[in-house]
Design an enzyme around this catalytic site. Sequence first.
Site, PDB file in Angstrom:
ATOM      1  CD  GLU A 107      -2.758  -1.162   2.494  1.00  8.15           C
ATOM      2  OE1 GLU A 107      -3.937  -1.460   2.359  1.00  8.15           O
ATOM      3  OE2 GLU A 107      -2.237  -0.906   3.587  1.00  8.15           O
TER       4      GLU A 107
HETATM    5  C1  NGO Z   1      -3.940  -4.656   4.714  1.00 10.03           C
HETATM    6  C2  NGO Z   1      -2.979  -3.552   5.069  1.00 10.03           C
HETATM    7  C3  NGO Z   1      -2.755  -3.398   6.566  1.00 10.03           C
HETATM    8  C4  NGO Z   1      -4.077  -3.446   7.307  1.00 10.03           C
HETATM    9  C5  NGO Z   1      -4.808  -4.727   6.957  1.00 10.03           C
HETATM   10  C6  NGO Z   1      -6.139  -4.819   7.658  1.00 10.03           C
HETATM   11  C7  NGO Z   1      -1.855  -5.301   4.206  1.00 10.03           C
HETATM   12  C8  NGO Z   1      -0.793  -6.165   3.698  1.00 10.03           C
HETATM   13  N1  NGO Z   1      -1.778  -4.002   4.402  1.00 10.03           N
HETATM   14  O1  NGO Z   1      -3.053  -5.776   4.578  1.00 10.03           O
HETATM   15  O2  NGO Z   1      -2.088  -2.188   6.826  1.00 10.03           O
HETATM   16  O3  NGO Z   1      -3.830  -3.421   8.698  1.00 10.03           O
HETATM   17  O4  NGO Z   1      -5.022  -4.833   5.572  1.00 10.03           O
HETATM   18  O5  NGO Z   1      -6.839  -5.976   7.363  1.00 10.03           O
END
Ligand code: NGO
Length: 500
Positions: free
Chosen positions: A311
């Site tokens: 992300e």
């Molecule tokens: C995503 C995000 C995390 C969140 C999570 C919550 C990934 C790999 N990045 O997973 O920052 O905490 O969802 O479900």
Amino acid sequence: MADRAPAFPAIVPKPLAVAPGRGAFELTRDTRIVLGRDDAAARPVGRLLAETLRPATGFRLPVATVRGAPADGDVGLVLRPADRALGDEGYRLTVEPRRVVLVARTPAGLFRGTQTLRQLLPATIDAGRRRRRPWHVPVLTIHDRPRFAWRGMMLDVARHFFGVAEIERLIDLLALYKLNRLHLHLSDDQGWRIAIAKWPRLATHGGSSEVGGGKGGYYTQAQYEGLVRYAAARYVTVVPEIDMPGHVHAALSSYPKLACDGKPSPLYTGIDVGFSSLCIDKPVTYDFVSDVVGELARLTPGPWIHIGGDEAMATKTAEYVRFIGRVQSIVESYGKRMIGWEEIGRARLRGGAVVQHWNTDPAKSALSTRAAQQGAKVIMSPAAHAYLDMKYDASTSLGLQWAGYTSVQDAYAWDPARTVPGVGAGDVLGVEAALWSETVQSIRDAEYLAFPRLIGIAEIGWSPARGRSWADYRQRLGAQAPLLDSLRVNFYRAPEIPWR
Ligand code: NGO
């Protein structure tokens, strides 16, 4: 309490092959745990087994070295390094009316076998205090070895912090279900959880917050090394993750010079994602990465360093690709292998890199495929099955639901080798359940979300796909209740499971 030895043993994860027999071995005050003269490497496993069995039985259970085969009344641990059929973590357990013999190629295999033995004893063996009752193990033979080398759990200690004792208890529970990796998500926008000597404010400032405004916390390097040792004794490898180039607000707030604008910023306690980034073109960024990775590598006997990479919405794609390339070289320069979330599939990966698949959205899955095509191995953590922070159903008060509800069955009924197109059995290193802690404020909350779904993930990682069925699994899972109760695990009693 009646000694309810089930007709066939309800072991989880399901072993490769079980041949039930008749009768039982009884653990008594005279039982010894014995090792062959050449098997000194098995002594720590013997000691841990004795420590596990002593409180409830009140027996001495000395760990002794003997000449020849285990005698009547003994529990024998035997290493057979040349027996390739046992694999690196496999074991053969033979319970006879008069003795128990556990054989493995490695101490890790013996340890996995002792966890099976633990499940074969009455559940009160784990109650932690003395019970006067017979301690029977049903006569049988088990031949067992794991399907996947990587069977893990990730805990996000950044959004909420969990202390050393809490992590040690979690490691015990992982070991009970034959999991062998604990991935600690040590940094995120809301907190930095490991002391870094060259950048002390990361922990002292960046570690002082968490989601919701609590006081946070961090591990000193000595505490962290203790955790690594505690895990290693249970054949669990700790995999540290420092998330970058996104999810870095706590670091930027600790050292404003790491931000592109160089401006000070307050700590963040909300739950948004995707807003922070390291400054890709500043030289200090790579001093920071190199110092942090270098210190982590020194604390990490295992071969992997996880660098996050998810992300990075606040980083331009071309910069992201360049950044991951440089980080990969830094990780390798410390003799380690880089792991990243599937987004690193955008970058050019070298052999040895590992990618962690998480987002079930097809466009994102394609990144895992791209990583596999570049030769990376894949750890499967598809959110809809393996994210322990998803709610079980509409009635669950903890947790998130962006990937939908994840029932106990959803967490169990899937195959890692058939999850992402173009990522087959040969590409998959294994499975990992992820527990993100935005809504998880205490270890009791963590247990509620993890158990029982984590047990299903453990079985997926260990047991062959053929022969696994939900109908059979729910019975064996139901039979775990007395053991989980003995261990005082705060598990969710999902109504669809026939809990004993
Ligand atoms: C995503 C995000 C995390 C969140 C999570 C919550 C990934 C790999 N990045 O997973 O920052 O905490 O969802 O479900």
